[in-house]
Write a protein that holds these residues in place. Structure first.
Motif, PDB file in Angstrom:
ATOM      1  N   HIS A  68      17.982 -30.308 -31.341  1.00  0.00           N
ATOM      2  CA  HIS A  68      17.161 -30.672 -30.164  1.00  0.00           C
ATOM      3  C   HIS A  68      16.246 -31.847 -30.500  1.00  0.00           C
ATOM      4  O   HIS A  68      15.337 -31.715 -31.325  1.00  0.00           O
ATOM      5  CB  HIS A  68      16.315 -29.459 -29.753  1.00  0.00           C
ATOM      6  N   HIS A  81      13.398 -30.858 -17.121  1.00  0.00           N
ATOM      7  CA  HIS A  81      12.372 -30.067 -17.812  1.00  0.00           C
ATOM      8  C   HIS A  81      11.395 -29.441 -16.809  1.00  0.00           C
ATOM      9  O   HIS A  81      11.023 -30.087 -15.835  1.00  0.00           O
ATOM     10  CB  HIS A  81      11.631 -31.009 -18.769  1.00  0.00           C
ATOM     11  N   GLU A 128      17.070 -29.617 -21.027  1.00  0.00           N
ATOM     12  CA  GLU A 128      16.386 -28.384 -21.179  1.00  0.00           C
ATOM     13  C   GLU A 128      15.817 -27.928 -19.856  1.00  0.00           C
ATOM     14  O   GLU A 128      15.381 -28.721 -19.026  1.00  0.00           O
ATOM     15  CB  GLU A 128      15.309 -28.470 -22.263  1.00  0.00           C
ATOM     16  N   HIS A 165      13.581 -23.719 -22.543  1.00  0.00           N
ATOM     17  CA  HIS A 165      12.197 -23.975 -22.951  1.00  0.00           C
ATOM     18  C   HIS A 165      11.335 -22.913 -22.274  1.00  0.00           C
ATOM     19  O   HIS A 165      11.419 -22.732 -21.062  1.00  0.00           O
ATOM     20  CB  HIS A 165      11.829 -25.395 -22.472  1.00  0.00           C
ATOM     21  N   HIS A 181      14.841 -22.733 -27.358  1.00  0.00           N
ATOM     22  CA  HIS A 181      14.511 -23.871 -28.236  1.00  0.00           C
ATOM     23  C   HIS A 181      13.035 -23.888 -28.584  1.00  0.00           C
ATOM     24  O   HIS A 181      12.205 -23.344 -27.847  1.00  0.00           O
ATOM     25  CB  HIS A 181      14.981 -25.175 -27.573  1.00  0.00           C
ATOM     26  N   ASP A 192      12.723 -31.436 -32.123  1.00  0.00           N
ATOM     27  CA  ASP A 192      12.044 -31.756 -30.860  1.00  0.00           C
ATOM     28  C   ASP A 192      11.378 -33.133 -30.968  1.00  0.00           C
ATOM     29  O   ASP A 192      10.367 -33.398 -30.325  1.00  0.00           O
ATOM     30  CB  ASP A 192      11.038 -30.674 -30.447  1.00  0.00           C
TER      31      ASP A 192
END
Ligand SMILES: [Zn+2]
Ligand SMILES: [Zn+2]
Length: 268
Positions: free
Chosen positions: A6, A63, A91, A127, A152, A202
């Motif tokens: 990720h 997101h 995500e 997420h 994640h 990330d």
């Protein structure tokens, strides 16, 4: 060989350093990285990275922190996910930390992503922040287990980890697990079964110790693996092998270099 499951290489801090980032990956034996989409408007840049570089993969999603942007539909997500370099949906998820009013649109958008992942038969990148209960509830209501996926940048409790594992999900640890004050998370890292463990940066966020505070990059995912090995009392090679195998098992549309000779690292 490691895999960063990720990262956000299309973000401005990293987009201007593409060659340097790939060189650091090679130097650290990070064989692949998954570039995760956060907005449909930015998705062409994410897909472009995966089209240019055989070691980079892409996902498509919006997101939960992005309030003012193009709202995805199941059809649109599925159409974009049909691209052969797109290996996941996300995500997606819920974030009540930045949206303390727990907006309805986040839950509707999350449901859309889960339905798209099931329809496209590609796994979910989830997420969740300050919203674990609703996240798990929606995963159950929408049958997310059918698509599978990963929680994640995991920062939740052991109970949440166990609930996600029970749904067949993988747990991915970021640089946060290397932070000295992440005591509860370090305990969670010890109980996740080896065959469900993933590692991520990330990037550009959350650089692991010893790079804490700097702009993160996929090459540094090695430090997450090192901390997991230390915490779990397992050889680093075992964490490396397992997390890479897990990555290619979960994101089965990604074709790995992981089983090839080490020389495969050169030449890209
Ligand atoms: Zn996230
Ligand atoms: Zn992210």
């Amino acid at each position: 060989m490691y895999v960063d499951s990720h990262c956000h290489l299309d973000f401005p801090d990293l987009a201007c350093r593409e060659d340097e980032i790939l060189a650091t990956m090679a130097a650290n034996r990070v064989g692949a990285a998954l570039c995760v989409g956060v907005k449909l408007e930015d998705f062409p840049r994410v897909r472009g990275l995966a089209e240019r570089h055989p070691r980079l993969w892409a996902s498509v999603g919006v997101h939960p922190d992005n309030a003012d942007c193009e709202e995805p539909t199941v059809e649109r997500l599925c159409a974009l996910a049909a691209h052969p370099r797109v290996v996941a949906i996300g995500e997606t998820g819920l974030d009540y930390h930045w949206h303390q009013d727990a907006p309805q649109w986040q839950r509707a958008r999350f449901r859309t992503h889960i339905r798209a992942a099931r329809a496209a038969a590609k796994p979910l990148i989830i997420h969740t922040r300050s919203a674990a209960e609703d996240t798990l509830r929606l995963m159950r209501e929408e049958h997310a287990a059918e698509a599978g996926g990963v929680m994640h940048c995991f920062t939740e409790s052991r109970e949440v980890a166990e609930a996600a594992l029970a749904l067949g999900f993988y747990i991915s640890f970021s640089g946060i697990v290397t932070f000295r004050n992440a005591k509860e998370l370090k305990e969670v890292a010890k109980i996740v079964p080896l065959e469900r463990l993933l590692i991520e940066t990330d990037a550009p966020y959350l650089a692991p110790v010893p790079h804490r505070g700097k702009t993160n990059e996929p090459g540094w995912v090695v430090h997450v693996a090192e901390e997991l090995a230390r915490l779990r009392g397992e050889p680093l090679e075992r964490i490396e092998q397992a997390t890479t195998d897990n990555f290619y098992r979960l994101f089965r549309h990604a074709q790995g270099f992981h089983s090839g000779p080490a020389s495969a690292l050169q030449g890209v």
